[in-house]
Design a protein around this motif. Sequence first.
Motif, PDB file in Angstrom:
ATOM      1  N   THR B  45       0.844  -1.206   0.000  1.00  0.00           N
ATOM      2  CA  THR B  45       0.000   0.000   0.000  1.00  0.00           C
ATOM      3  C   THR B  45       0.877   1.253   0.000  1.00  0.00           C
ATOM      4  N   LEU B  46       1.882   1.260   0.881  1.00  0.00           N
ATOM      5  CA  LEU B  46       2.758   2.441   0.961  1.00  0.00           C
ATOM      6  C   LEU B  46       3.504   2.656  -0.357  1.00  0.00           C
ATOM      7  N   ARG B  47       3.955   1.574  -0.965  1.00  0.00           N
ATOM      8  CA  ARG B  47       4.683   1.715  -2.235  1.00  0.00           C
ATOM      9  C   ARG B  47       3.772   2.239  -3.338  1.00  0.00           C
ATOM     10  N   ILE B  48       2.501   1.878  -3.288  1.00  0.00           N
ATOM     11  CA  ILE B  48       1.550   2.422  -4.270  1.00  0.00           C
ATOM     12  C   ILE B  48       1.372   3.920  -4.012  1.00  0.00           C
ATOM     13  N   VAL B  49       1.241   4.275  -2.753  1.00  0.00           N
ATOM     14  CA  VAL B  49       1.074   5.689  -2.381  1.00  0.00           C
ATOM     15  C   VAL B  49       2.270   6.515  -2.858  1.00  0.00           C
ATOM     16  N   LEU B  50       3.442   5.903  -2.857  1.00  0.00           N
ATOM     17  CA  LEU B  50       4.668   6.610  -3.255  1.00  0.00           C
ATOM     18  C   LEU B  50       4.972   6.482  -4.748  1.00  0.00           C
ATOM     19  N   GLY B  51       4.122   5.787  -5.473  1.00  0.00           N
ATOM     20  CA  GLY B  51       4.340   5.637  -6.916  1.00  0.00           C
ATOM     21  C   GLY B  51       5.428   4.634  -7.262  1.00  0.00           C
ATOM     22  N   LEU B  52       5.848   3.840  -6.298  1.00  0.00           N
ATOM     23  CA  LEU B  52       6.898   2.846  -6.574  1.00  0.00           C
ATOM     24  C   LEU B  52       6.305   1.600  -7.216  1.00  0.00           C
ATOM     25  N   VAL B  53       5.079   1.297  -6.831  1.00  0.00           N
ATOM     26  CA  VAL B  53       4.372   0.136  -7.377  1.00  0.00           C
ATOM     27  C   VAL B  53       3.092   0.650  -8.026  1.00  0.00           C
ATOM     28  N   ARG B  54       2.793   0.119  -9.201  1.00  0.00           N
ATOM     29  CA  ARG B  54       1.577   0.561  -9.910  1.00  0.00           C
ATOM     30  C   ARG B  54       0.399  -0.291  -9.466  1.00  0.00           C
ATOM     31  N   GLN B  55      -0.681   0.357  -9.067  1.00  0.00           N
ATOM     32  CA  GLN B  55      -1.855  -0.396  -8.642  1.00  0.00           C
ATOM     33  C   GLN B  55      -2.557  -1.007  -9.849  1.00  0.00           C
ATOM     34  N   SER B  56      -3.245  -2.120  -9.623  1.00  0.00           N
ATOM     35  CA  SER B  56      -4.008  -2.756 -10.702  1.00  0.00           C
ATOM     36  C   SER B  56      -5.332  -2.031 -10.898  1.00  0.00           C
ATOM     37  N   ALA B  57      -5.873  -1.455  -9.821  1.00  0.00           N
ATOM     38  CA  ALA B  57      -7.122  -0.684  -9.901  1.00  0.00           C
ATOM     39  C   ALA B  57      -7.150   0.297  -8.740  1.00  0.00           C
ATOM     40  N   GLY B  58      -8.052   1.280  -8.840  1.00  0.00           N
ATOM     41  CA  GLY B  58      -8.184   2.271  -7.785  1.00  0.00           C
ATOM     42  C   GLY B  58      -7.183   3.400  -7.932  1.00  0.00           C
ATOM     43  N   HIS B  59      -7.181   4.308  -6.964  1.00  0.00           N
ATOM     44  CA  HIS B  59      -6.203   5.387  -7.034  1.00  0.00           C
ATOM     45  C   HIS B  59      -5.847   5.911  -5.650  1.00  0.00           C
ATOM     46  N   ALA B  60      -4.704   6.556  -5.600  1.00  0.00           N
ATOM     47  CA  ALA B  60      -4.243   7.143  -4.340  1.00  0.00           C
ATOM     48  C   ALA B  60      -3.815   8.576  -4.618  1.00  0.00           C
ATOM     49  N   THR B  61      -4.130   9.467  -3.690  1.00  0.00           N
ATOM     50  CA  THR B  61      -3.708  10.867  -3.849  1.00  0.00           C
ATOM     51  C   THR B  61      -3.037  11.348  -2.564  1.00  0.00           C
ATOM     52  N   LEU B  62      -2.051  12.207  -2.750  1.00  0.00           N
ATOM     53  CA  LEU B  62      -1.385  12.867  -1.627  1.00  0.00           C
ATOM     54  C   LEU B  62      -1.683  14.352  -1.760  1.00  0.00           C
ATOM     55  N   PHE B  63      -2.383  14.913  -0.802  1.00  0.00           N
ATOM     56  CA  PHE B  63      -2.791  16.328  -0.840  1.00  0.00           C
ATOM     57  C   PHE B  63      -3.525  16.633  -2.150  1.00  0.00           C
ATOM     58  N   GLY B  64      -4.332  15.708  -2.593  1.00  0.00           N
ATOM     59  CA  GLY B  64      -5.144  15.900  -3.790  1.00  0.00           C
ATOM     60  C   GLY B  64      -4.411  15.675  -5.096  1.00  0.00           C
ATOM     61  N   ILE B  65      -3.118  15.367  -5.030  1.00  0.00           N
ATOM     62  CA  ILE B  65      -2.340  15.141  -6.257  1.00  0.00           C
ATOM     63  C   ILE B  65      -2.151  13.635  -6.443  1.00  0.00           C
ATOM     64  N   ASP B  66      -2.384  13.172  -7.664  1.00  0.00           N
ATOM     65  CA  ASP B  66      -2.243  11.747  -7.955  1.00  0.00           C
ATOM     66  C   ASP B  66      -0.858  11.246  -7.512  1.00  0.00           C
ATOM     67  N   SER B  67      -0.863  10.105  -6.860  1.00  0.00           N
ATOM     68  CA  SER B  67       0.395   9.638  -6.247  1.00  0.00           C
ATOM     69  C   SER B  67       1.449   9.222  -7.269  1.00  0.00           C
ATOM     70  N   THR B  68       1.072   9.080  -8.531  1.00  0.00           N
ATOM     71  CA  THR B  68       2.084   8.736  -9.534  1.00  0.00           C
ATOM     72  C   THR B  68       2.908   9.970  -9.937  1.00  0.00           C
ATOM     73  N   SER B  69       2.419  11.158  -9.582  1.00  0.00           N
ATOM     74  CA  SER B  69       3.161  12.373  -9.931  1.00  0.00           C
ATOM     75  C   SER B  69       4.219  12.668  -8.867  1.00  0.00           C
ATOM     76  N   PRO B  70       5.454  12.977  -9.284  1.00  0.00           N
ATOM     77  CA  PRO B  70       6.487  13.290  -8.278  1.00  0.00           C
ATOM     78  C   PRO B  70       6.142  14.516  -7.425  1.00  0.00           C
ATOM     79  N   ARG B  71       5.271  15.393  -7.972  1.00  0.00           N
ATOM     80  CA  ARG B  71       4.862  16.583  -7.206  1.00  0.00           C
ATOM     81  C   ARG B  71       4.163  16.198  -5.903  1.00  0.00           C
ATOM     82  N   SER B  72       3.482  15.038  -5.954  1.00  0.00           N
ATOM     83  CA  SER B  72       2.732  14.609  -4.765  1.00  0.00           C
ATOM     84  C   SER B  72       3.669  14.306  -3.598  1.00  0.00           C
ATOM     85  N   ARG B  73       4.954  14.073  -3.898  1.00  0.00           N
ATOM     86  CA  ARG B  73       5.904  13.689  -2.844  1.00  0.00           C
ATOM     87  C   ARG B  73       6.723  14.879  -2.337  1.00  0.00           C
TER      88      ARG B  73
END
Lengths: 265, 298
Positions: B45-73
Amino acid sequence: MLNIVRRQLDRNWIFLLACGVVLGGFEVLVCAMVASVDVEGAFGEITKFAPAVFRAMIEQTLMGGSPAAVLAFGWNHPVAHALLTAVAITLAARAIAGEVENGAIELVLAQPVSRTQYFGAHVIFAVCALSAVLAVGVLATAIGQLAFSLSAFGWDRLAALFVNALLLQLAIYGLTLLASAFGREAGRVALIGVMFAVLSFLVNAIATLWDKAAPFKPFSLHSYFDPREVLVEGHLAAGSILVLAAFAAVATALALIRFARRDLP
Amino acid sequence: MNALDVRDVKKQFGAVEALRGVSFSVAPGEVFGYLGPNGAGKTTTLRIVLGLVRQSAGHATLFGIDSTSPRSRADIGFLPGDLRLYGDMTAQATLDFFARFRPARPPVLRSMLLDALNVDAATLARRVKFLSHGTRQKLGLIVAMQHDPALVLLDEPTNGLDPLVQHAFRGLVAEFAARGRSVLFSSHVLSEVEAVCKRVAILRQGEIVALETIEHLRAKVVRKLTVRFRGAVPCGLVESARVTRSEVRGREAVLWLQGDPNAVLRALAAADVEDLVFPEPELEDIFLAYYQPERRDA
């Protein structure tokens, strides 16, 4: 990005310095050897007693054994190839598989840095590192010629050699980087790189000496690197540049695509 | 806006379903516990939140920014469960290296953290490969928190820390939260989550089986109490409303208590007790509390 480049420099500078010094020393040694013997006479004597294959090799690779051709051969010698390829393969294997293996990539990519930036930093560092080691070697050739009173190749030819050698090593780097993007262990990835480089070198060498193997020559990356043609004849084929650059670009692009999509660590 | 939002995240590793629709959120200033046994899917779960692992479905956001974007970190800190640092770097160089990723966020908390975790100048001058596991873990905590991030993700943060440092660390987390910072505290140890978190999600086999406040969790948890009496087991002890199950073997009684234990403790105070064992609840005890209704239904 600069932070990652700086980290690579901290980690690799001793290795790069060692490779540069050994390559430079080797090229100076080749100059010293050429200056200290009657190269044409020596090769003339050798070819009198040598088997046909060996005579053909001298004709093909050393242009009958002229001093300039022997100096050029210093750039096609396995020692020069091994040193430059060691840099290319080591940096590529460490860039992704090595970082996955030591685990630090997890914390690095948890920082506000994209995978493209991380990848780009490694590629930029590799280009700079290979350029620096090559530059030392090229400078050593120029200094050796000057020191031992040999007729100089000229900077334009040395620059062409630099470009040709850099592209060959970037092609090997790109392919190893592709393996690295799939891999988890730097050692295994490096082995793939070494096997590819050795195979490519051998295919070129065999295809040069044996007519029946000649059709395989275009499949060797090393066939697009010809120091004799560049240094002695002053001609760098555009086709060679194109093939090596395209191979390096495609392999690096595929590595980036794979790296951007893979789960880490 | 939540510091972290995880919505129906699924992850499949080949045939293995690591996460099966995980959803939770961490509010600003909240210390959120993410509890589960090893292999439950916490690290994934944490690795998905950090964009290290790609989720198969669903989404995670950090402060409203998609977790796959480096800006979210940009405004988070992270301590991995299996912390690996560059062994050839000194501790000081490691802190500087990670600080340089955020030029706009200087490491304002570094000196405070170094003091609190008792990391001295001599330690900072040593190469990471020569540091003990515990010291490396302290270094990881400083890396995660030195820039005073708005959210810090800690995966098994007290691994390898001695009890004194664990205590200091809990104080740091509390202080961090008091300043309006959020913490996601992933662990398999209930007591340490209990000590610092207000709310907790319990993960088992890739599914969140409970999302509760600590108070609710305490009320639901079934704890095992073993009492050995000098004489016979007193009558009426096992009939207490809080005892969900009991076993009596000679002079020894094993009671499973749910919620407030005071009624049973009062009954024990009147008896002649030889020995008493009341261990902290295991995760399995918690899971039983949540699975029992399902089992009854089945």
